[in-house]
Scaffold this motif. Structure first.
Motif, PDB file in Angstrom:
ATOM      1  N   GLU A 104      49.018 -30.061  -5.831  1.00  0.00           N
ATOM      2  CA  GLU A 104      49.638 -29.513  -4.699  1.00  0.00           C
ATOM      3  C   GLU A 104      51.201 -29.059  -4.745  1.00  0.00           C
ATOM      4  N   ALA A 105      51.661 -30.244  -5.367  1.00  0.00           N
ATOM      5  CA  ALA A 105      53.198 -30.103  -5.594  1.00  0.00           C
ATOM      6  C   ALA A 105      53.539 -28.916  -6.630  1.00  0.00           C
ATOM      7  N   ALA A 106      52.554 -28.800  -7.766  1.00  0.00           N
ATOM      8  CA  ALA A 106      52.734 -27.729  -8.573  1.00  0.00           C
ATOM      9  C   ALA A 106      52.555 -26.287  -7.994  1.00  0.00           C
ATOM     10  N   LEU A 107      51.503 -26.220  -6.991  1.00  0.00           N
ATOM     11  CA  LEU A 107      51.063 -25.157  -6.298  1.00  0.00           C
ATOM     12  C   LEU A 107      52.342 -24.819  -5.286  1.00  0.00           C
ATOM     13  N   ARG A 108      53.079 -25.673  -4.653  1.00  0.00           N
ATOM     14  CA  ARG A 108      54.160 -25.503  -3.818  1.00  0.00           C
ATOM     15  C   ARG A 108      55.389 -25.072  -4.773  1.00  0.00           C
ATOM     16  N   ASN A 109      55.613 -25.522  -5.921  1.00  0.00           N
ATOM     17  CA  ASN A 109      56.714 -25.212  -6.796  1.00  0.00           C
ATOM     18  C   ASN A 109      56.483 -23.843  -7.273  1.00  0.00           C
ATOM     19  N   ASN A 110      55.244 -23.536  -7.851  1.00  0.00           N
ATOM     20  CA  ASN A 110      55.034 -22.103  -8.047  1.00  0.00           C
ATOM     21  C   ASN A 110      55.314 -21.143  -7.117  1.00  0.00           C
ATOM     22  N   GLU A 111      54.701 -21.636  -5.782  1.00  0.00           N
ATOM     23  CA  GLU A 111      55.026 -20.568  -4.881  1.00  0.00           C
ATOM     24  C   GLU A 111      56.524 -20.342  -4.494  1.00  0.00           C
ATOM     25  N   ASN A 112      57.178 -21.698  -4.439  1.00  0.00           N
ATOM     26  CA  ASN A 112      58.741 -21.332  -4.465  1.00  0.00           C
ATOM     27  C   ASN A 112      59.444 -20.706  -5.349  1.00  0.00           C
ATOM     28  N   THR A 113      58.961 -20.977  -6.772  1.00  0.00           N
ATOM     29  CA  THR A 113      59.405 -20.058  -8.007  1.00  0.00           C
ATOM     30  C   THR A 113      59.196 -18.585  -7.940  1.00  0.00           C
ATOM     31  N   TYR A 114      57.965 -18.310  -7.352  1.00  0.00           N
ATOM     32  CA  TYR A 114      57.817 -16.957  -6.993  1.00  0.00           C
ATOM     33  C   TYR A 114      58.594 -16.408  -5.932  1.00  0.00           C
ATOM     34  N   ASN A 115      58.819 -16.805  -4.891  1.00  0.00           N
ATOM     35  CA  ASN A 115      59.655 -16.333  -3.944  1.00  0.00           C
ATOM     36  C   ASN A 115      60.965 -16.354  -4.268  1.00  0.00           C
ATOM     37  N   ASP A 116      61.459 -17.484  -5.081  1.00  0.00           N
ATOM     38  CA  ASP A 116      63.113 -17.228  -5.698  1.00  0.00           C
ATOM     39  C   ASP A 116      62.853 -16.115  -6.414  1.00  0.00           C
ATOM     40  N   LEU A 117      62.077 -15.859  -7.315  1.00  0.00           N
ATOM     41  CA  LEU A 117      62.124 -14.792  -8.288  1.00  0.00           C
ATOM     42  C   LEU A 117      62.275 -13.488  -7.432  1.00  0.00           C
ATOM     43  N   MET A 118      61.254 -13.296  -6.486  1.00  0.00           N
ATOM     44  CA  MET A 118      61.336 -12.067  -5.565  1.00  0.00           C
ATOM     45  C   MET A 118      62.656 -11.768  -4.768  1.00  0.00           C
ATOM     46  N   ARG A 119      63.095 -12.989  -4.269  1.00  0.00           N
ATOM     47  CA  ARG A 119      64.658 -12.672  -3.718  1.00  0.00           C
ATOM     48  C   ARG A 119      65.565 -12.327  -4.955  1.00  0.00           C
ATOM     49  N   ILE A 120      65.454 -12.767  -5.801  1.00  0.00           N
ATOM     50  CA  ILE A 120      66.555 -12.387  -6.932  1.00  0.00           C
ATOM     51  C   ILE A 120      66.239 -10.945  -7.350  1.00  0.00           C
ATOM     52  N   ILE A 121      65.058 -10.397  -7.473  1.00  0.00           N
ATOM     53  CA  ILE A 121      64.556  -9.206  -7.886  1.00  0.00           C
ATOM     54  C   ILE A 121      64.802  -8.079  -6.659  1.00  0.00           C
ATOM     55  N   GLU A 122      64.593  -8.690  -5.294  1.00  0.00           N
ATOM     56  CA  GLU A 122      65.073  -7.891  -4.095  1.00  0.00           C
ATOM     57  C   GLU A 122      66.632  -7.800  -4.233  1.00  0.00           C
ATOM     58  N   LYS A 123      67.209  -8.472  -4.224  1.00  0.00           N
ATOM     59  CA  LYS A 123      68.740  -8.564  -4.267  1.00  0.00           C
ATOM     60  C   LYS A 123      69.244  -7.693  -5.327  1.00  0.00           C
ATOM     61  N   SER A 124      68.431  -7.683  -6.491  1.00  0.00           N
ATOM     62  CA  SER A 124      69.193  -6.839  -7.588  1.00  0.00           C
ATOM     63  C   SER A 124      68.554  -5.327  -7.294  1.00  0.00           C
ATOM     64  N   VAL A 125      67.470  -5.162  -6.733  1.00  0.00           N
ATOM     65  CA  VAL A 125      66.852  -3.676  -6.355  1.00  0.00           C
ATOM     66  C   VAL A 125      67.888  -3.307  -5.211  1.00  0.00           C
ATOM     67  N   ALA A 126      68.416  -4.153  -4.243  1.00  0.00           N
ATOM     68  CA  ALA A 126      69.270  -3.619  -3.176  1.00  0.00           C
ATOM     69  C   ALA A 126      70.618  -3.246  -3.611  1.00  0.00           C
ATOM     70  N   GLU A 127      71.167  -4.281  -4.752  1.00  0.00           N
ATOM     71  CA  GLU A 127      72.522  -3.628  -5.265  1.00  0.00           C
ATOM     72  C   GLU A 127      72.356  -2.262  -6.145  1.00  0.00           C
ATOM     73  N   VAL A 128      71.347  -2.165  -6.808  1.00  0.00           N
ATOM     74  CA  VAL A 128      71.226  -0.959  -7.490  1.00  0.00           C
ATOM     75  C   VAL A 128      71.172   0.353  -6.427  1.00  0.00           C
ATOM     76  N   LYS A 129      70.346   0.016  -5.370  1.00  0.00           N
ATOM     77  CA  LYS A 129      69.805   0.975  -4.414  1.00  0.00           C
ATOM     78  C   LYS A 129      71.604   1.226  -3.591  1.00  0.00           C
ATOM     79  N   GLU A 130      72.154   0.408  -3.443  1.00  0.00           N
ATOM     80  CA  GLU A 130      73.553   0.603  -2.698  1.00  0.00           C
ATOM     81  C   GLU A 130      74.263   1.288  -3.681  1.00  0.00           C
TER      82      GLU A 130
END
Length: 411
Positions: free
Chosen positions: A234-260
């Protein structure tokens, strides 16, 4: 006398038949037995010419004499008098279920029997059992819990009660069998064999109880491991979900910067081109106006007036220099698209490689926790290690070679 002294029934039981002493006799070593029980026990040992006490296992080279113990017989008689009125069966327990117990009928009145006599081969109810406690010859009979299987104690060949056990053939026999087909075999009384088997049964029970404790301990350990695996998973699954969310936030931030940046660059470029286009449109309008004036001037019939105004009109025909225009670029923001495609490929490779490592660690964790035995060659390779043999401690018939890593048998 008997009423003034507390008598414990267990202290006056024969260690062979485990019942109250009947015609008690004293053995050479001091232990007491029923006359019938100890006689059967000694008879069974006549062939071996070595006699033993069933209780202390003391050995005698000659058949020991047994002496009737009158004092003990009197005490047992008094004890039986005390127990005689208490013949009625014990009251049932609160959870007693008569349907679950074996119902044996009295052979005299068909009432429920409480005891069966191995000498009479009859089952008795409370009333008809009383003579076995009051009549002296019947008091010597062996009473057991009421059973419908009394016929199993009868020898099918001689129709005698089987009181002996042949250890050679591992079966119960009667006295006539011991002198016939089982002559010369190792024989003991059924009571003595019961004592031996009872010891074996107790040892088996102890082994079973120990096995139960070991298995319960192992089951508890596996339950703890199961809980640990679930908790860590359960801890690994939560960590996996958090890591995915962190990566998505990084990608979304990069996409927003390129878009801007693309949007800002587009607005800058478009504003410049709008400014140039509007300037060109004004120039075109001005030139169209001048073209109309020249057209009208060219149709005048006044030659003198034409020549007088010509210098002014000629200057109107001169076109102004066009504003500087940038050369059109082939594909706007192509470098941005190429960079994004390259970033996608690199990101996919990095994510695939890193998550492959994560998957390998997951497989390793499960294998170690479940303690699985290696099965395939790949599983065994996890335990590969370099072995070096010591020629100084090797057997004289063994030859060590190949950098102390090969051994050959030399005969």
């Amino acid at each position: 006398m008997a009423q003034g002294i507390h008598l414990d029934r267990a202290n006056f039981c024969c260690s062979i038949c485990l019942d109250l002493l009947k015609d008690p006799v004293t053995f050479s070593c001091g232990h007491n037995y029923c006359m019938v029980c100890i006689t059967d026990h000694l008879d069974a040992q006549d062939d071996r010419m070595i006699y033993t006490c069933p209780q202390c296992r003391q050995k005698f080279m000659q058949r020991p004499a047994v002496v009737k113990n009158n004092m003990l017989a009197f005490v047992v008689g008094e004890l039986m008098k005390i127990e005689t009125p208490a013949i009625p069966p014990p009251p049932p327990s609160p959870d007693f279920d008569e349907d679950q117990t074996e119902h044996v009928a009295c052979d005299f009145c068909q009432e429920k029997a409480i005891k069966s006599c191995l000498q009479c081969m009859v089952s008795y109810c409370v009333e008809h059992l009383r003579p076995h406690f009051e009549v002296a010859p019947l008091q010597k009979h062996k009473l057991v819990e009421a059973s419908a299987q009394l016929q199993e104690n009868i020898c099918p060949r001689h129709q005698e009660v089987m009181k002996l056990f042949c250890r050679t053939d591992q079966q119960c026999i009667c006295y006539l069998c011991s002198k016939d087909t089982h002559k010369g075999h190792n024989k003991v009384s059924t009571a003595a064999e019961r004592v031996e088997r009872q010891r074996e049964l107790q040892a088996t029970q102890q082994h079973i109880r120990k096995t139960i404790q070991d298995k319960e301990r192992d089951a508890k350990w596996f339950q703890q491991e199961e809980d640990t695996i679930n908790r860590c998973a359960e801890a690994a699954l939560r960590n996996n979900e958090n890591t995915y969310n962190d990566l998505m936030r990084i990608i979304e931030k990069s996409v927003a910067e390129v878009k801007e940046k693309v949007t800002s660059r587009r607005e800058t470029e478009v504003r410049w081109y709008i400014k140039v286009r509007e300037k060109l449109e004004r120039d075109v309008a001005e030139l169209n106006r001048k073209d109309e004036e020249l057209k009208k001037f060219s149709h005048t019939e006044d030659h003198t007036g034409f020549l007088i105004k010509y210098p002014t009109l000629a200057s109107l025909s001169e076109s102004t220099e066009p504003p500087p225009v940038k050369a059109r670029r082939v594909g706007y923001f192509e470098k941005v698209s190429m960079a994004l495609s390259e970033a996608k490929v690199n990101l996919r490779a990095i994510v695939g490689e890193e998550y492959a490592k994560v998957s390998m660690t997951v497989t390793g964790v499960i294998t170690s926790n479940t303690k699985e035995e290696p099965f395939t060659r790949a599983d065994f390779l996890h335990y590969v290690c370099q072995v070096t043999l010591d020629p100084n401690t090797a057997n004289a018939h063994l030859k060590i070679s190949g950098n102390d890593k090969m051994v050959t048998l030399c005969l």
